[in-house]
Design a protein around this motif. Structure first.
Motif, mmCIF file in Angstrom:
data_model
loop_
_atom_site.group_PDB
_atom_site.id
_atom_site.type_symbol
_atom_site.label_atom_id
_atom_site.label_comp_id
_atom_site.label_asym_id
_atom_site.label_seq_id
_atom_site.Cartn_x
_atom_site.Cartn_y
_atom_site.Cartn_z
ATOM 1 N N ARG A 1 -21.220 -0.148 8.884
ATOM 2 C CA ARG A 1 -20.496 -0.677 10.005
ATOM 3 C C ARG A 1 -19.590 0.196 10.339
ATOM 4 N NH1 ARG A 1 -19.039 -6.008 9.590
ATOM 5 N NH2 ARG A 1 -20.377 -7.566 7.491
ATOM 6 N N GLY A 2 -19.506 1.804 9.613
ATOM 7 C CA GLY A 2 -18.617 2.469 10.176
ATOM 8 C C GLY A 2 -19.965 3.463 11.511
ATOM 9 N N GLN A 3 -19.465 4.428 12.364
ATOM 10 C CA GLN A 3 -20.452 5.706 12.695
ATOM 11 C C GLN A 3 -21.577 6.256 11.758
ATOM 12 O OE1 GLN A 3 -19.848 4.444 16.061
ATOM 13 N NE2 GLN A 3 -18.868 2.535 15.712
ATOM 14 N N LEU A 4 -22.172 6.051 12.119
ATOM 15 C CA LEU A 4 -23.098 7.358 11.696
ATOM 16 C C LEU A 4 -23.748 8.463 12.466
ATOM 17 C CD1 LEU A 4 -25.256 6.989 8.906
ATOM 18 C CD2 LEU A 4 -27.193 6.571 10.839
ATOM 19 N N LEU A 5 -22.952 9.763 10.955
ATOM 20 C CA LEU A 5 -22.989 11.444 12.289
ATOM 21 C C LEU A 5 -24.705 11.165 12.021
ATOM 22 C CD1 LEU A 5 -19.834 12.586 10.918
ATOM 23 C CD2 LEU A 5 -19.653 11.259 12.869
ATOM 24 N N GLN A 6 -24.691 12.059 13.661
ATOM 25 C CA GLN A 6 -26.304 12.439 13.664
ATOM 26 C C GLN A 6 -26.019 13.591 14.076
ATOM 27 O OE1 GLN A 6 -29.664 9.852 14.251
ATOM 28 N NE2 GLN A 6 -28.458 8.364 12.582
ATOM 29 N N PRO A 7 -26.577 14.815 13.648
ATOM 30 C CA PRO A 7 -26.733 15.273 12.261
ATOM 31 C C PRO A 7 -25.885 14.754 11.784
ATOM 32 C CG PRO A 7 -26.632 17.150 13.560
ATOM 33 C CD PRO A 7 -26.839 15.941 14.532
ATOM 34 N N ALA A 8 -25.184 14.898 10.201
ATOM 35 C CA ALA A 8 -24.716 15.214 9.560
ATOM 36 C C ALA A 8 -23.967 16.462 9.122
ATOM 37 C CB ALA A 8 -25.103 14.829 8.031
ATOM 38 N N GLN B 1 -4.673 -7.003 11.033
ATOM 39 C CA GLN B 1 -5.487 -7.655 10.634
ATOM 40 C C GLN B 1 -7.383 -6.850 10.145
ATOM 41 O OE1 GLN B 1 -6.702 -10.773 9.200
ATOM 42 N NE2 GLN B 1 -4.386 -11.193 9.020
ATOM 43 N N ALA B 2 -6.686 -6.052 11.820
ATOM 44 C CA ALA B 2 -8.380 -4.881 11.909
ATOM 45 C C ALA B 2 -8.099 -4.002 10.465
ATOM 46 C CB ALA B 2 -7.776 -3.969 13.090
ATOM 47 N N GLY C 1 -10.957 -2.018 6.200
ATOM 48 C CA GLY C 1 -11.424 -2.077 4.606
ATOM 49 C C GLY C 1 -12.485 -2.234 4.210
ATOM 50 N N LYS C 2 -12.337 -3.432 4.339
ATOM 51 C CA LYS C 2 -13.570 -3.854 3.918
ATOM 52 C C LYS C 2 -14.868 -3.334 4.371
ATOM 53 C CE LYS C 2 -11.450 -8.296 3.684
ATOM 54 N NZ LYS C 2 -10.961 -9.712 3.872
ATOM 55 N N ASP C 3 -15.300 -3.071 5.812
ATOM 56 C CA ASP C 3 -15.982 -2.099 6.075
ATOM 57 C C ASP C 3 -16.104 -1.064 5.689
ATOM 58 O OD1 ASP C 3 -16.747 -4.086 8.183
ATOM 59 O OD2 ASP C 3 -15.888 -3.111 10.056
#
Length: 178
Positions: free
Chosen positions: A37-44, A155-156, A161-163
């Protein structure tokens, strides 16, 4: 002649789907699904200051003025480890505070671990792809893996938080390092 027609039909039945699949992938007509759900950091990005054995961290840099988005981030930093249930001992929420920050003394940070941030670390975090107005997930080796841009609205904030919780549970489930 009939036996060659059957052979031709069998070849077409098996070859056409493979040709169509290859064409779809080459032309990028198919977009693979993602589960995060989050943005994957590439590269970490590795930040050695965040390397704590057996502990995953939610990291947030506190701004000088805490608006609705900041308050939502602090709310999520408090709630997500509690909602993780049995895995909450493997999680830690960390708020990075600059030395000149006046928000650090308020009740907004109650129940959250605070760490003073020095100038080199602040510059390193500012160079991250999503900047400072973001919640980051760091693994036990100090690798910043995922980013969640701050949101406004009740709501957002709850959905964010759920994500974060969903992604963290998945990471904790498959993690061999913490």
């Amino acid at each position: 002649m009939k036996k060659y027609q059957v052979l031709f039909v069998v070849m077409v039945v098996f070859a056409v789907p493979m040709i169509v699949a290859k064409l779809m992938l080459q032309q990028q007509w198919y977009q693979g699904g993602v589960t995060n759900r989050g943005q994957l950091l590439q590269p970490a990005v590795t930040v050695t200051e965040f390397a704590i054995p057996q502990t995953w961290q939610l990291v947030y840099r506190l701004p000088t003025r805490c608006d609705e988005r900041c308050q939502g981030a602090l709310f999520n930093l408090r709630q997500v480890p509690q909602a993780a249930g049995a895995d909450n001992n493997r999680l830690q929420s960390l708020v990075l505070v600059a030395g000149d920050n006046t928000v650090a003394t308020t009740s907004l940070l109650q129940g959250l671990e605070q760490r003073q941030i020095d100038a080199p670390l602040q510059q390193q975090l500012a160079q991250l792809e999503y900047g400072l107005a973001t919640i980051y997930i760091a693994d036990p080796h100090g690798n910043m893996l995922m980013a969640y841009l701050l949101v406004a609205g009740e709501q957002a904030i709850l959905m964010q938080g759920k994500d974060v919780l969903r992604d963290l549970k998945r990471l904790l489930k498959v993690s061999k390092i913490g």
